[in-house]
Design a protein around this motif. Structure first.
Motif, PDB file in Angstrom:
ATOM      1  N   SER A   1       0.829  -1.201   0.000  1.00 22.51           N
ATOM      2  CA  SER A   1       0.000   0.000   0.000  1.00 22.51           C
ATOM      3  C   SER A   1       0.863   1.250   0.000  1.00 22.51           C
ATOM      4  O   SER A   1       2.090   1.182   0.153  1.00 22.51           O
ATOM      5  CB  SER A   1      -0.926   0.001   1.229  1.00 22.51           C
ATOM      6  OG  SER A   1      -1.801  -1.110   1.206  1.00 22.51           O
ATOM      7  N   ASP A   2       0.219   2.391  -0.171  1.00 16.85           N
ATOM      8  CA  ASP A   2       0.904   3.674  -0.204  1.00 16.85           C
ATOM      9  C   ASP A   2       1.779   3.851   1.038  1.00 16.85           C
ATOM     10  O   ASP A   2       1.389   3.471   2.146  1.00 16.85           O
ATOM     11  CB  ASP A   2      -0.137   4.794  -0.266  1.00 16.85           C
ATOM     12  CG  ASP A   2       0.500   6.166  -0.385  1.00 16.85           C
ATOM     13  OD1 ASP A   2       1.319   6.368  -1.297  1.00 16.85           O
ATOM     14  OD2 ASP A   2       0.181   7.031   0.459  1.00 16.85           O
TER      15      ASP A   2
ATOM     16  N   THR B   1      -1.739  -4.619  -5.214  1.00 21.94           N
ATOM     17  CA  THR B   1      -2.068  -3.349  -4.581  1.00 21.94           C
ATOM     18  C   THR B   1      -3.447  -2.905  -5.044  1.00 21.94           C
ATOM     19  O   THR B   1      -3.981  -3.427  -6.027  1.00 21.94           O
ATOM     20  CB  THR B   1      -1.013  -2.282  -4.931  1.00 21.94           C
ATOM     21  OG1 THR B   1      -1.247  -1.107  -4.149  1.00 21.94           O
ATOM     22  CG2 THR B   1      -1.030  -1.940  -6.412  1.00 21.94           C
TER      23      THR B   1
ATOM     24  N   VAL C   1       3.527   2.629  -6.733  1.00 24.51           N
ATOM     25  CA  VAL C   1       3.103   2.754  -5.342  1.00 24.51           C
ATOM     26  C   VAL C   1       4.203   3.493  -4.584  1.00 24.51           C
ATOM     27  O   VAL C   1       5.364   3.093  -4.620  1.00 24.51           O
ATOM     28  CB  VAL C   1       2.859   1.368  -4.704  1.00 24.51           C
ATOM     29  CG1 VAL C   1       2.463   1.533  -3.232  1.00 24.51           C
ATOM     30  CG2 VAL C   1       1.788   0.602  -5.464  1.00 24.51           C
TER      31      VAL C   1
ATOM     32  N   ARG D   1       3.557  -0.060   6.551  1.00 26.55           N
ATOM     33  CA  ARG D   1       3.540   1.221   5.846  1.00 26.55           C
ATOM     34  C   ARG D   1       3.582   2.372   6.838  1.00 26.55           C
ATOM     35  O   ARG D   1       3.189   2.231   7.989  1.00 26.55           O
ATOM     36  CB  ARG D   1       2.318   1.336   4.936  1.00 26.55           C
ATOM     37  CG  ARG D   1       0.980   1.183   5.640  1.00 26.55           C
ATOM     38  CD  ARG D   1      -0.150   0.999   4.635  1.00 26.55           C
ATOM     39  NE  ARG D   1      -1.434   0.737   5.254  1.00 26.55           N
ATOM     40  CZ  ARG D   1      -2.408   1.639   5.404  1.00 26.55           C
ATOM     41  NH1 ARG D   1      -2.210   2.885   4.994  1.00 26.55           N
ATOM     42  NH2 ARG D   1      -3.551   1.315   5.964  1.00 26.55           N
TER      43      ARG D   1
ATOM     44  N   ASP E   1      -7.354   1.513   4.429  1.00 30.85           N
ATOM     45  CA  ASP E   1      -7.715   1.325   3.031  1.00 30.85           C
ATOM     46  C   ASP E   1      -8.907   0.365   3.020  1.00 30.85           C
ATOM     47  O   ASP E   1      -8.739  -0.846   3.226  1.00 30.85           O
ATOM     48  CB  ASP E   1      -6.556   0.726   2.231  1.00 30.85           C
ATOM     49  CG  ASP E   1      -6.840   0.725   0.736  1.00 30.85           C
ATOM     50  OD1 ASP E   1      -8.027   0.583   0.364  1.00 30.85           O
ATOM     51  OD2 ASP E   1      -5.889   0.855  -0.064  1.00 30.85           O
TER      52      ASP E   1
ATOM     53  N   VAL F   1      -8.670  -2.877   1.004  1.00 28.98           N
ATOM     54  CA  VAL F   1      -7.881  -3.950   1.613  1.00 28.98           C
ATOM     55  C   VAL F   1      -8.666  -4.600   2.750  1.00 28.98           C
ATOM     56  O   VAL F   1      -8.644  -5.823   2.918  1.00 28.98           O
ATOM     57  CB  VAL F   1      -6.530  -3.412   2.109  1.00 28.98           C
ATOM     58  CG1 VAL F   1      -5.757  -4.503   2.843  1.00 28.98           C
ATOM     59  CG2 VAL F   1      -5.705  -2.871   0.946  1.00 28.98           C
TER      60      VAL F   1
ATOM     61  N   GLN G   1      -3.945  -2.554   9.851  1.00 31.31           N
ATOM     62  CA  GLN G   1      -4.878  -2.816   8.765  1.00 31.31           C
ATOM     63  C   GLN G   1      -5.756  -4.036   9.072  1.00 31.31           C
ATOM     64  O   GLN G   1      -6.939  -4.070   8.731  1.00 31.31           O
ATOM     65  CB  GLN G   1      -4.126  -3.029   7.452  1.00 31.31           C
ATOM     66  CG  GLN G   1      -5.029  -3.275   6.244  1.00 31.31           C
ATOM     67  CD  GLN G   1      -5.990  -2.125   5.960  1.00 31.31           C
ATOM     68  OE1 GLN G   1      -5.582  -1.000   5.718  1.00 31.31           O
ATOM     69  NE2 GLN G   1      -7.292  -2.415   6.000  1.00 31.31           N
TER      70      GLN G   1
END
Length: 318
Positions: free
Chosen positions: A9-10, A43, A49, A77, A84, A87, A110
């Protein structure tokens, strides 16, 4: 063939990505004959990314590539406070169909956003443990361990502990030989003893003791001596009862706990900076003998003095 999907992810952290790729992404090599995994990086928005360390990653696969994965891993991350939802939806679906989900360090958040930490033991890097517990009060956060497996959800401590967590899964699924071979290829131990406590340099709190400061300073210089409440109380010109009450009022702890913390901290320093035998370290810090040092050091740091020295000694070998 086991399919392993890595979610990037970012603001992804490179080391976390590298850990997952090293454990699961290695192709066949005749020297070890380990199984090869169907490893795929994916992703939410395929393409470039953004990374957290000044360079980016190109991920060609979308999240649909993880829809049939046996193991879904999440790379840590930097912007872990942002959920997100795409996700989260993927993780809930994966959990419902029985897939295993693994995250280390900040990636544990997450899993929490997906609602999969409720009622489960879990861990994260020691810096973020309190925040993880606050954000997900239904989770049982334990930051004294390197990894936790609770059902199909596995969480690791810092990014390096992701190696331990993933090798644990490999050991469970394919046996000790396969995990040991993978560990040897990465040049890490197949299993590390101890927990995060041995890696946390917890600074001793600054105590604003009004009347007891001279006694505390004196005690720190005489840790090798048998310092009892009676000894300290006489030094403070107080009765033992008055001293114990004043000590708690001014330090927030008991004399015994305060001395234990100081002695363990001094033991750490001696283990890191000297080659003194363990028995001598024990005597220098006031534990008397190596057995007592091992008992208290293990209780506080989650590892033995010998193992701590192997990990953190800064004394160069001749």
């Amino acid at each position: 063939m086991t399919k392993v999907a890595m979610i990037v992810s970012d603001q992804a952290e490179p080391f976390g990505i590298g850990v997952l790729a090293e454990v699961w992404g290695e192709q066949y090599h005749p020297l070890d004959d380990n199984p090869v995994f169907d490893f795929v990086a994916c992703t939410a928005e395929p393409g470039v990314v953004r990374g957290s360390s000044g360079f980016d990653f190109v991920i060609a696969n979308g999240l649909e590539a993880a829809a049939d994965a046996d193991l879904i891993t999440l790379a840590a991350r930097r912007n872990y406070r942002e959920e997100d939802p795409r996700v989260s939806e993927l993780l809930r679906a994966a959990h419902a169909r029985g897939a295993t989900i693994m995250a280390s360090c900040t990636a544990s958040f997450q899993i929490g956003y997906a609602g999969l930490l409720d009622g489960r033991r879990c861990t994260t890097h020691w810096r973020y443990g309190a925040e993880l517990a606050e954000r997900f009060p239904g989770a049982h956060v334990d930051t004294d361990v390197l990894y936790v497996e609770d059902g199909p959800v596995v969480t690791g401590a810092g990014s390096a502990a992701g190696i331990d967590a993933n090798l644990h899964l490999m050991r469970q699924w394919y046996g000790a030989r396969v995990a040991a071979t993978a560990a040897r290829r990465i040049v890490v131990p197949p299993h590390r003893d101890g927990g995060q406590a041995q890696f946390v340099r917890a600074p001793m709190p600054v105590i604003e003791a009004e009347t007891l400061a001279p006694v505390l300073d004196w005690a720190e210089e005489h840790l090798a001596e048998p310092l009892t409440v009676a000894v300290l109380a006489r030094r403070a010109h107080m009765s033992e009862r008055t001293f114990a009450r004043r000590f708690r009022d001014e330090t927030g702890t008991t004399p015994w706990q305060w001395l234990l913390g100081r002695r363990v901290a001094l033991a750490e320093e001696l283990l890191e900076t000297t080659e003194l035998p363990i028995e001598h370290v024990a005597q220098r810090v006031g534990f008397g003998n190596a057995a007592t040092l091992r008992h208290h050091f293990g209780a506080v740091r989650g590892t033995s003095p010998q193992a701590y020295r192997r990990s953190f000694s800064c004394v160069e070998s001749a």
